[in-house]
Design a protein around this motif. Sequence first.
Motif, PDB file in Angstrom:
ATOM      1  N   GLY A 102     -31.373 -70.662 -19.075  1.00  0.00           N
ATOM      2  CA  GLY A 102     -30.806 -72.007 -19.123  1.00  0.00           C
ATOM      3  C   GLY A 102     -29.311 -72.039 -18.926  1.00  0.00           C
ATOM      4  O   GLY A 102     -28.686 -73.096 -18.998  1.00  0.00           O
ATOM      5  N   SER A 103     -28.708 -70.893 -18.634  1.00  0.00           N
ATOM      6  CA  SER A 103     -27.270 -70.830 -18.415  1.00  0.00           C
ATOM      7  C   SER A 103     -26.926 -71.307 -17.012  1.00  0.00           C
ATOM      8  O   SER A 103     -27.682 -71.098 -16.062  1.00  0.00           O
ATOM      9  N   SER A 104     -25.798 -71.963 -16.886  1.00  0.00           N
ATOM     10  CA  SER A 104     -25.336 -72.436 -15.576  1.00  0.00           C
ATOM     11  C   SER A 104     -24.226 -71.540 -15.031  1.00  0.00           C
ATOM     12  O   SER A 104     -23.498 -71.937 -14.129  1.00  0.00           O
ATOM     13  N   TYR A 105     -24.119 -70.348 -15.572  1.00  0.00           N
ATOM     14  CA  TYR A 105     -23.068 -69.413 -15.176  1.00  0.00           C
ATOM     15  C   TYR A 105     -23.240 -69.011 -13.717  1.00  0.00           C
ATOM     16  O   TYR A 105     -24.358 -68.779 -13.252  1.00  0.00           O
ATOM     17  N   SER A 106     -22.150 -68.914 -12.961  1.00  0.00           N
ATOM     18  CA  SER A 106     -22.194 -68.568 -11.544  1.00  0.00           C
ATOM     19  C   SER A 106     -22.810 -67.185 -11.340  1.00  0.00           C
ATOM     20  O   SER A 106     -22.399 -66.215 -11.973  1.00  0.00           O
ATOM     21  N   PRO A 107     -23.812 -67.063 -10.442  1.00  0.00           N
ATOM     22  CA  PRO A 107     -24.460 -65.764 -10.212  1.00  0.00           C
ATOM     23  C   PRO A 107     -23.479 -64.687  -9.757  1.00  0.00           C
ATOM     24  O   PRO A 107     -23.517 -63.560 -10.246  1.00  0.00           O
ATOM     25  N   HIS A 108     -22.607 -65.029  -8.805  1.00  0.00           N
ATOM     26  CA  HIS A 108     -21.660 -64.033  -8.306  1.00  0.00           C
ATOM     27  C   HIS A 108     -20.657 -63.635  -9.386  1.00  0.00           C
ATOM     28  O   HIS A 108     -20.323 -62.455  -9.532  1.00  0.00           O
ATOM     29  N   MET A 109     -20.190 -64.609 -10.144  1.00  0.00           N
ATOM     30  CA  MET A 109     -19.243 -64.290 -11.204  1.00  0.00           C
ATOM     31  C   MET A 109     -19.901 -63.456 -12.300  1.00  0.00           C
ATOM     32  O   MET A 109     -19.273 -62.580 -12.895  1.00  0.00           O
ATOM     33  N   SER A 110     -21.190 -63.707 -12.560  1.00  0.00           N
ATOM     34  CA  SER A 110     -21.885 -62.905 -13.579  1.00  0.00           C
ATOM     35  C   SER A 110     -21.928 -61.445 -13.171  1.00  0.00           C
ATOM     36  O   SER A 110     -21.741 -60.552 -14.004  1.00  0.00           O
ATOM     37  N   SER A 111     -22.170 -61.180 -11.881  1.00  0.00           N
ATOM     38  CA  SER A 111     -22.189 -59.803 -11.401  1.00  0.00           C
ATOM     39  C   SER A 111     -20.829 -59.149 -11.567  1.00  0.00           C
ATOM     40  O   SER A 111     -20.712 -58.002 -12.004  1.00  0.00           O
ATOM     41  N   TRP A 117     -23.506 -70.876 -24.976  1.00  0.00           N
ATOM     42  CA  TRP A 117     -22.653 -69.697 -24.829  1.00  0.00           C
ATOM     43  C   TRP A 117     -23.371 -68.406 -25.241  1.00  0.00           C
ATOM     44  O   TRP A 117     -22.929 -67.299 -24.903  1.00  0.00           O
ATOM     45  N   VAL A 118     -24.495 -68.524 -25.947  1.00  0.00           N
ATOM     46  CA  VAL A 118     -25.185 -67.344 -26.473  1.00  0.00           C
ATOM     47  C   VAL A 118     -25.646 -66.388 -25.372  1.00  0.00           C
ATOM     48  O   VAL A 118     -25.428 -65.173 -25.475  1.00  0.00           O
ATOM     49  N   PRO A 119     -26.308 -66.869 -24.276  1.00  0.00           N
ATOM     50  CA  PRO A 119     -26.728 -65.906 -23.244  1.00  0.00           C
ATOM     51  C   PRO A 119     -25.575 -65.108 -22.654  1.00  0.00           C
ATOM     52  O   PRO A 119     -25.678 -63.885 -22.480  1.00  0.00           O
ATOM     53  N   VAL A 120     -24.478 -65.803 -22.353  1.00  0.00           N
ATOM     54  CA  VAL A 120     -23.332 -65.117 -21.757  1.00  0.00           C
ATOM     55  C   VAL A 120     -22.746 -64.098 -22.721  1.00  0.00           C
ATOM     56  O   VAL A 120     -22.509 -62.930 -22.358  1.00  0.00           O
ATOM     57  N   VAL A 121     -22.551 -64.499 -23.965  1.00  0.00           N
ATOM     58  CA  VAL A 121     -21.920 -63.616 -24.940  1.00  0.00           C
ATOM     59  C   VAL A 121     -22.836 -62.452 -25.297  1.00  0.00           C
ATOM     60  O   VAL A 121     -22.406 -61.276 -25.328  1.00  0.00           O
ATOM     61  N   SER A 122     -24.113 -62.737 -25.566  1.00  0.00           N
ATOM     62  CA  SER A 122     -25.017 -61.671 -26.019  1.00  0.00           C
ATOM     63  C   SER A 122     -25.274 -60.649 -24.919  1.00  0.00           C
ATOM     64  O   SER A 122     -25.234 -59.432 -25.169  1.00  0.00           O
ATOM     65  N   LEU A 123     -25.520 -61.114 -23.681  1.00  0.00           N
ATOM     66  CA  LEU A 123     -25.783 -60.171 -22.589  1.00  0.00           C
ATOM     67  C   LEU A 123     -24.520 -59.405 -22.197  1.00  0.00           C
ATOM     68  O   LEU A 123     -24.588 -58.224 -21.848  1.00  0.00           O
ATOM     69  N   SER A 124     -23.385 -60.081 -22.258  1.00  0.00           N
ATOM     70  CA  SER A 124     -22.123 -59.385 -21.970  1.00  0.00           C
ATOM     71  C   SER A 124     -21.861 -58.313 -23.015  1.00  0.00           C
ATOM     72  O   SER A 124     -21.402 -57.206 -22.699  1.00  0.00           O
ATOM     73  N   PHE A 125     -22.169 -58.638 -24.272  1.00  0.00           N
ATOM     74  CA  PHE A 125     -22.007 -57.655 -25.345  1.00  0.00           C
ATOM     75  C   PHE A 125     -22.931 -56.463 -25.125  1.00  0.00           C
ATOM     76  O   PHE A 125     -22.521 -55.305 -25.306  1.00  0.00           O
TER      77      PHE A 125
END
Length: 481
Positions: free
Chosen positions: A303-312, A371-379
Amino acid sequence: MNNDIEVCSDDSIKKKVSFNKVKYQFLAACCANIVVLGQGCAIGWLSPTLPILQSDDSPLQSGKITIEEASWIGSISSIGSVVGTIYFGLISIYFGCKNTLVFCAFPVAIFWLFVIFATNAWHICAGRFIQGLTAGAFLCVQLYLADIANEKIRGILGTLLTLSVNIGILIGYISGTYLPYSTVPYILMIFPILFICVFVFMPNTPQYYLNARRNDKAEQSLRFYRGCKATSCYDSIEIQQELSHMSAINKQKEIAGRPKLSDFFNKPTMKAMLIGPTLMAVSQFSGTYCLTNYSVTIFEMSGSSYSPHMSSIVFGCLQIAGTYVTTLFIDRVGRKVLLLISGSGCAVGLTVMGIFSYLFESGYDVSGLNWVPVVSLSFVIFIASIGLIPIPYVIIAEVLPQKIRLIGTTVCTTTVSIWAAIILNQFPYLLVNLQLYGCMWLFASVAVFGLLFTIFFVPETKGKTLDVLLDDIECQSLHIL
């Protein structure tokens, strides 16, 4: 300026190693890892490039590629990795690790030629298979560094391998995202060419020359890597003692002959052979490789709208940061402590991500927790890069006895490609059958298993000479088994 490197000895008393004594070891390690960096560029290039090849604007003359072709392009390099690890492992017996490393650079350079001249997807597939052969460099770099490194900085030098491949992956992400398709191969081909130009001047290892019965060359090589080139240097007596020790080990190997089946079937060796593949399996099946390769799919399902390229790119940066932290602490706090921190952190982060995904799939309002998906997966990516990803490569070259180290390390390194191929192939099916939260909890359970395995089976190898480690494993084996 302080030219000393602070390390910890086995009795926990801090000692300092003069940088002048190890500077050529660092130089050799940096030069050797350029080929690994080049391989990382080829790995990272695929993530932003595959959507381009699948689009209507595909640069291939045959047009956009199909899902089946994309699947082969993504997975065939793992097959090449298995072949390359075995092939280069075998030829290193005859040519030595240093010479074999030079050969390892050619497949990834040839891959970029395939990209330049490819007109259809199967040309890219052929290039990706050939590029996978360069995975043999992961094996040869480990063995090369194990032969030349001072035991007090062996951990730091070992983690440079993972740091280099992560830097390469990030370069591949960025170049594939922001540069034209036709420009990228000309730029990234620089790394294998640069590697050949600089590494070819490094001397072979002392062990290589001792095996060839060239004791004078062995002494020259040892003096180079110990920063004691002149025969009148202060540490000449120490050099002679170390050379005599190496010669004694080499004579024992000659008396013992070639590795026999019985050499593998004793308690300490069987345990050492168990440690490498198991740690590699935990590293892969705890989901870290899936997070890197399927980050776009995972973020979309969460459900995150984070940019795919930026996530990589963010994931690539976090991997580098985590591996850099490892280089700072691996010879201070030890391998085992970092593995425990990394395993427990991954278990927590993946569990949290699973809980969020379950709530999202169950229809709960989690808009305030986006913010949980971004923070948890980044962690998870960061904490895995501290231990689970880089340290198995360091340990497998340390826990195996000298006689079977080449064969054992080849087996352990080959399993990485096998585990990677399995998890990358099965992950889409796991998403369908277990949902995202089920996958996260499955990965977390693997991390917990790795935590327990590390506590009870993995020895601390920090600061110990390679010939002492087997005695430690034997004692621990007798206690446990």
